[in-house]
Design a protein around this motif. Structure first.
Motif, PDB file in Angstrom:
ATOM      1  N   HIS A  46       0.862  -1.192   0.000  1.00 13.89           N
ATOM      2  CA  HIS A  46       0.000   0.000   0.000  1.00 13.89           C
ATOM      3  C   HIS A  46       0.895   1.237   0.000  1.00 13.89           C
TER       4      HIS A  46
ATOM      5  N   HIS B  84       2.230   4.985  -1.471  1.00  7.09           N
ATOM      6  CA  HIS B  84       1.922   6.262  -2.129  1.00  7.09           C
ATOM      7  C   HIS B  84       3.217   7.053  -2.257  1.00  7.09           C
TER       8      HIS B  84
ATOM      9  N   TRP C 191       2.334  10.746  -1.452  1.00  6.28           N
ATOM     10  CA  TRP C 191       1.931  11.294  -0.144  1.00  6.28           C
ATOM     11  C   TRP C 191       3.158  12.010   0.401  1.00  6.28           C
TER      12      TRP C 191
ATOM     13  N   LYS D 269      -7.841   2.241  -8.175  1.00  7.57           N
ATOM     14  CA  LYS D 269      -8.188   2.350  -6.755  1.00  7.57           C
ATOM     15  C   LYS D 269      -9.595   2.917  -6.607  1.00  7.57           C
TER      16      LYS D 269
ATOM     17  N   ASP E 222       0.372   2.777   4.073  1.00  3.07           N
ATOM     18  CA  ASP E 222      -0.177   4.091   3.769  1.00  3.07           C
ATOM     19  C   ASP E 222       0.780   5.193   4.229  1.00  3.07           C
TER      20      ASP E 222
END
Ligand SMILES: [Zn+2]
Length: 430
Positions: free
Chosen positions: A63, A65, A68, A176, A313
């Motif tokens: 997961h 990113h 981010w 997603k 995340d």
């Protein structure tokens, strides 16, 4: 041909076997020999003297990113200009591989092409980074976005089909769906489910028809059931899974992956105070209850043999890039995984979720040489994987991303080496 010999390492091969002492020979981008290496075959190799350190597969984050941006302000993901944002993503990619991660599955990109551009640049060798499966902006329905400025909106089955088609045209590897809320938003509750069955079905059908997988932000019990019912390949979070959802996941355990993103819950609850979200506030909106529920459901998934993968995340101020291996500690401490099970989830299952189980995630002959040499025994202390100083070597595709000159030893000379059992060798150090 370029060859590297890791000599006298503790081989943690991710087959489930206990680590054992031996040597590993890498030829070009692949692992050629594991265990006992014929000195003639290793002639001329670059030799890394392992001195018993652990050699294992690079890790997988399910997961990820890249985009981010370590911000405390969720809207900062949308307001960062694209030029700065791309630079940030390039740095994230490097941070992942610096951290021993050689496999990452993109779980949404804050702007259309950040992920796909980084994936292509990594594949072309232009920037360092893990193997990457790229995503696009997450799809949400009207009124169901977690962060509006980074969302691709779609409504109804036709809207879903169009959104999926547009994302595939961008070049994504997976789609997603942001199906439920998230308490920190203050408005979107984790147990609210925004997608309809028809919308999930349309999105999944269209993605699968084009050979792409679907992942979903799915915290509510209803959303988990919808995911399984309609074939969502990767279920994120699944915090409030109920008995029926557990049964459905169990029935689908041959194909479905669950990645809970546990560190997000832990850190948002306990470690976000310095960034304006104290524990009382987190508890008040329900993160403590959610963590408790999630741990209960995930322990049951583990008991039932459902594929659970770390991947947290990362990329908010209180969950910064570079701290990825905390997820493995949470699997051990919160979910009751043995350290070996946590490592198998992050390596062998990583190869599966990357769709390349035959060549990623294990230290086996013929596998791609994505390896880390760890100073310590992660089976005795899973947290050593969090300490970058103890990741002495990181190799991807047979090339070192990180190395240490201190361990060089002379190349094997077939004339004066025993054919087996190199541990007793006295090595002449230069
Ligand atoms: Zn996420």
């Amino acid at each position: 041909m370029s060859t590297t010999l890791f000599r006298n390492v503790s081989i943690l091969d991710s087959t489930g076997a206990d680590p054992y002492p031996g040597d590993v020979l890498v030829e070009d981008d692949r692992i050629a020999v594991v265990g006992t290496v014929d000195p003639a075959r290793a002639e001329g190799a670059r030799v890394i003297e392992g001195r018993g350190r652990t050699l294992m597969s690079g890790l997988c984050d399910a997961h990820t990113h890249f985009s981010w941006n370590n911000s405390a302000d969720l809207d900062g993901l949308g307001t960062m200009p694209v030029e700065e944002h791309l630079l940030f993503c390039i740095e994230s990619a490097r941070t992942y591989i610096d951290s021993g991660y050689t496999m990452c599955l993109g779980a949404a990109s804050a702007k259309d092409r950040l992920d796909v551009v980084c994936r292509d640049a990594i594949d072309a060798g232009r920037i360092p980074g893990p193997r990457y499966l790229a995503n696009g902006p997450e799809i949400a329905v009207t009124g169901g976005a977690l962060i509006k400025s980074i969302t691709k909106f779609a409504d109804g089955p036709e809207g879903m089909r169009k959104a999926v088609r547009e994302l595939i045209e961008l070049g994504v590897d997976q789609i997603k769906l942001s199906m439920t809320g998230e308490e920190i938003t203050g408005t979107q509750r984790a147990e609210d489910t925004y997608f309809s069955d028809e919308e999930v079905a349309a999105a999944v059908t269209e993605a699968h028809r084009r050979g792409k997988r679907v992942c979903a932000h799915a915290r509510s019990a209803e959303s988990v059931r919808m995911c399984v019912r309609h074939g969502v390949d990767i279920v994120y979070h699944a915090s409030f899974v109920d008995e029926e959802g557990l049964d459905m996941l169990e029935g689908a355990k041959d194909w479905v992956f669950v990645a809970p993103g546990l560190n997000w819950l832990v850190a948002t609850l306990y470690e976000a105070e310095a960034f304006g979200f104290p524990q009382e506030a987190a508890e008040a909106v329900g993160y403590k209850k959610e963590l408790e529920q999630a741990v209960k459901g995930l322990r049951e998934m583990h008991r039932r043999g459902i594929k659970l993968l770390p991947g947290g995340d990362y990329g908010f101020a209180w969950t910064p890039h570079g701290t990825y291996a905390r997820d493995l500690e949470h699997f051990v401490e919160l979910l009751g995984f043995t350290p070996m099970e946590a490592i198998l989830s992050a390596t062998a299952l990583g190869g599966e979720i990357m769709l390349r189980p035959h060549e990623l995630g294990k230290v086996q002959p013929g596998y791609l040489a994505d390896l880390i040499l760890v100073d310590g025994d992660p089976l005795a202390d899973i947290t050593v994987l969090q300490d970058h100083d103890r990741l002495h070597y990181v190799m991807k595709d047979g090339r070192f991303h990180k190395e240490s000159a201190a361990d060089e030893a002379p190349a094997p000379d077939p004339g004066n080496m025993p054919a087996t059992g190199t541990e007793q060798l006295v090595v002449q150090r230069a």
